[in-house]
Design a protein around this motif. Structure first.
Motif, PDB file in Angstrom:
ATOM      1  N   SER A  76      15.229  -0.814 -47.159  1.00  0.00           N
ATOM      2  CA  SER A  76      15.741  -0.351 -45.869  1.00  0.00           C
ATOM      3  C   SER A  76      15.157   0.999 -45.483  1.00  0.00           C
ATOM      4  CB  SER A  76      17.274  -0.266 -45.913  1.00  0.00           C
ATOM      5  OG  SER A  76      17.694   0.675 -46.882  1.00  0.00           O
ATOM      6  N   THR A 116      17.633  -5.532 -50.507  1.00  0.00           N
ATOM      7  CA  THR A 116      17.706  -5.156 -49.098  1.00  0.00           C
ATOM      8  C   THR A 116      17.872  -3.644 -48.952  1.00  0.00           C
ATOM      9  OG1 THR A 116      18.687  -7.293 -48.573  1.00  0.00           O
ATOM     10  CG2 THR A 116      18.932  -5.568 -46.941  1.00  0.00           C
ATOM     11  N   TYR A 117      18.658  -3.058 -49.844  1.00  0.00           N
ATOM     12  CA  TYR A 117      18.901  -1.609 -49.819  1.00  0.00           C
ATOM     13  C   TYR A 117      17.608  -0.834 -50.060  1.00  0.00           C
ATOM     14  CZ  TYR A 117      20.775   2.950 -51.249  1.00  0.00           C
ATOM     15  OH  TYR A 117      21.028   4.283 -51.370  1.00  0.00           O
ATOM     16  N   TYR A 146      12.982   3.055 -48.574  1.00  0.00           N
ATOM     17  CA  TYR A 146      11.757   2.347 -48.963  1.00  0.00           C
ATOM     18  C   TYR A 146      10.825   3.251 -49.766  1.00  0.00           C
ATOM     19  CZ  TYR A 146       7.415  -0.322 -48.374  1.00  0.00           C
ATOM     20  OH  TYR A 146       6.254  -1.016 -48.593  1.00  0.00           O
TER      21      TYR A 146
END
Length: 507
Positions: free
Chosen positions: A381, A377-378, A385
């Protein structure tokens, strides 16, 4: 009568066709072996009634002369493959109780060829792990033991001592094959999860080319990396299994619509006239001397069999592991977003839908899965990205290009170690530093990043009497060359002996 669990898959198939024994007798012998080996925790679900029912049907077909490629052969199924009406959990609490209303393409292919299902095999949760210690069902125990401490060792002994991991994520598959709890098993490989556990347990593991086997009905970890393949006792057995597992499938858009070769016939080709590459970047600092010695021995074996040996360079190998641990978690965070407690699996209520999601995922996912979802997810983000995910994908392209250039130069296959060490003890690695565990994939992740086929073949024992393996990496959709070269290594090394059944005393 001969102990039917000691047979290889090829030997069992020949015996069934000759009517030396029945499919029911073969299935019952393995059902009993599974019951006596619960101390290994290899199976998360045993299906003895289903196995005997399928074996009876196989006997009827054999009696009519209608036997198919795997008629009556008892197999274990990694619990990542959806099996219609049979619980499929992916080793996670969040999917406990889930009984798919459909069958994965790979397992359906096996059943269509007459195979018999003994049960579902343990794995690292959602295939995230290198030791089978992250499973919600507890760790799998390797049937092997360090020399001088347990009955599985060359010198004998008692059942006390350090319990070893079977590798992961397909640890249940590898342990079950090594312990004679099935004649072969399905497995999946995202960064080495077939080849590494095969290397740790003295079995043969094949990661086919990406797209060779359909991913439809397999619980997804990282969709651009996952690939199904077999773990078996011999190179021949692995070739037989892969032929049944593979094939075109319109339900999987990443599946290659190309014919499946008769892999079994390739094992007799030999390596005379082939050129085998030895990548200099795989000579890593800190790798034990016995791994280097085994690699050199493998070179000698292939050269003696008529292969030409050439040093090659894969310069972007050094970036493969960090790039993999960006790409794989990113895809995992996307794939695992579907587990919300609404449609299936575990549900932990909350005051509203957001709290329902939080409570369900908090209780349902284990620590390693949460860690990888958070990493993924990090890196996806805003603001990160481009810095991480896009850059990792560029590295992936360069890794693939390295292999393409090597193969374009006339190399037929590449020989490397399969793992940086033999199996380690349960709890010995990764408890405080997960990166230490991730380093187990250092020799295997490049294959997944480039979408290539690879095979791990048992090649010897370390100083503690534990299995070591060599890895062969092939051209896209050229598994046949890997089977041919793998058989040469297997013949030169001698078939890996099986560990003593110390676990039956603990049953």
């Amino acid at each position: 009568m001969t102990d039917l669990t000691e047979l290889t898959l090829a030997e069992a198939r020949a015996g069934l066709r000759a009517k030396t024994f029945s499919a029911t007798e073969l299935a019952q012998a393995h059902v009993t072996a599974v019951e006596r080996a619960r101390a290994l925790n290899a199976y998360v679900l045993e299906t003895p009634e289903k196995a005997l029912e399928m074996a009876k049907a196989a006997d009827e077909r054999l009696a009519r002369g209608e036997g198919r490629a795997l008629e009556g052969i008892p197999l274990g199924i990694k619990d990542l493959f959806c099996t219609e009406g049979v619980e499929t959990t992916a080793g996670s609490n969040i999917l406990k109780g889930f009984k798919p209303p459909y069958e994965s393409t790979v397992t359906r292919n096996l059943w269509n060829d007459g195979a018999v299902m003994l049960g579902k095999l343990n794995l690292d949760e959602f295939a995230m792990g290198s030791s089978n210690e992250t499973s919600a069902f507890g760790p799998v125990v390797s049937p092997w033991r360090r020399q001088g401490t347990n009955a599985g060792a060359a010198s004998g002994g008692n059942i006390e001592g350090t319990q070893l991991v079977p590798g992961g994520s397909s640890g249940g598959s590898a342990a079950a094959v090594a312990a004679r709890l099935c004649l072969g098993a399905t497995a999946t490989d995202t960064g080495g999860s077939i080849r590494q556990p095969a290397a740790f347990t003295g079995t043969v593991g094949v990661k086919p080319t990406y797209g060779r086997c359909s991913r439809w009905g397999i619980v997804a970890f990282a969709s651009s990396l996952d690939q199904a393949g077999p773990i078996a006792r011999t190179v021949e057995d692995a070739a037989i299994l892969l032929r049944s597992m593979a094939g075109p499938d319109p339900r999987d858009t990443t599946n290659a619509e190309i014919p499946v070769p008769h892999f079994e016939s390739a094992i007799h080709r030999g390596v005379k006239g082939l050129t085998i590459g030895i990548p200099k970047e795989y000579r890593l600092e800190g790798v034990p001397a016995e791994i280097e010695a085994l690699w050199s021995q493998g070179v000698d074996w292939l050269q003696a069999a008529g292969a030409r040996i050439v040093e090659v360079s894969l310069p972007h190998t050094r970036y493969a592991l960090p790039a993999y641990y960006i790409v794989a978690p990113a895809e995992a965070s996307s794939n695992l977003a579907r587990y919300d407690g609404v449609r299936y699996g575990q549900r932990v209520p909350g005051r509203d839908v957001v709290e329902l999601y939080e409570n369900t995922r908090g209780a349902g996912f284990g620590r390693e899965v949460k860690r990888r979802v958070m990493i993924g997810t990090y890196v996806l983000s805003a603001g990160y990205y481009d810095a991480y995910y896009v850059r990792a994908q560029k590295i992936r392209t360069l890794i693939k290009r390295d292999f393409e250039e090597v193969y374009a130069s006339g190399i037929d296959a590449i020989l490397t170690p399969a793992t940086p060490s033999a199996a380690f003890g349960i709890g010995e690695k990764g408890s405080s530093d997960p990166v230490e565990m991730y380093l187990n994939d250092v020799f295997t992740v490049t294959v997944n990043m480039a979408g290539l086929p690879g095979i791990a073949v048992p090649a010897g024992l370390d100083s503690q009497g534990l299995p070591l393996a060599l890895q062969l990496i092939g051209r896209p959709f050229d598994e046949e060359t890997l089977f041919a070269a793998g058989r040469v290594i297997e013949d030169a090394a001698g078939r890996m002996r099986l560990p003593d059944r110390w676990w039956e005393a603990a049953a």
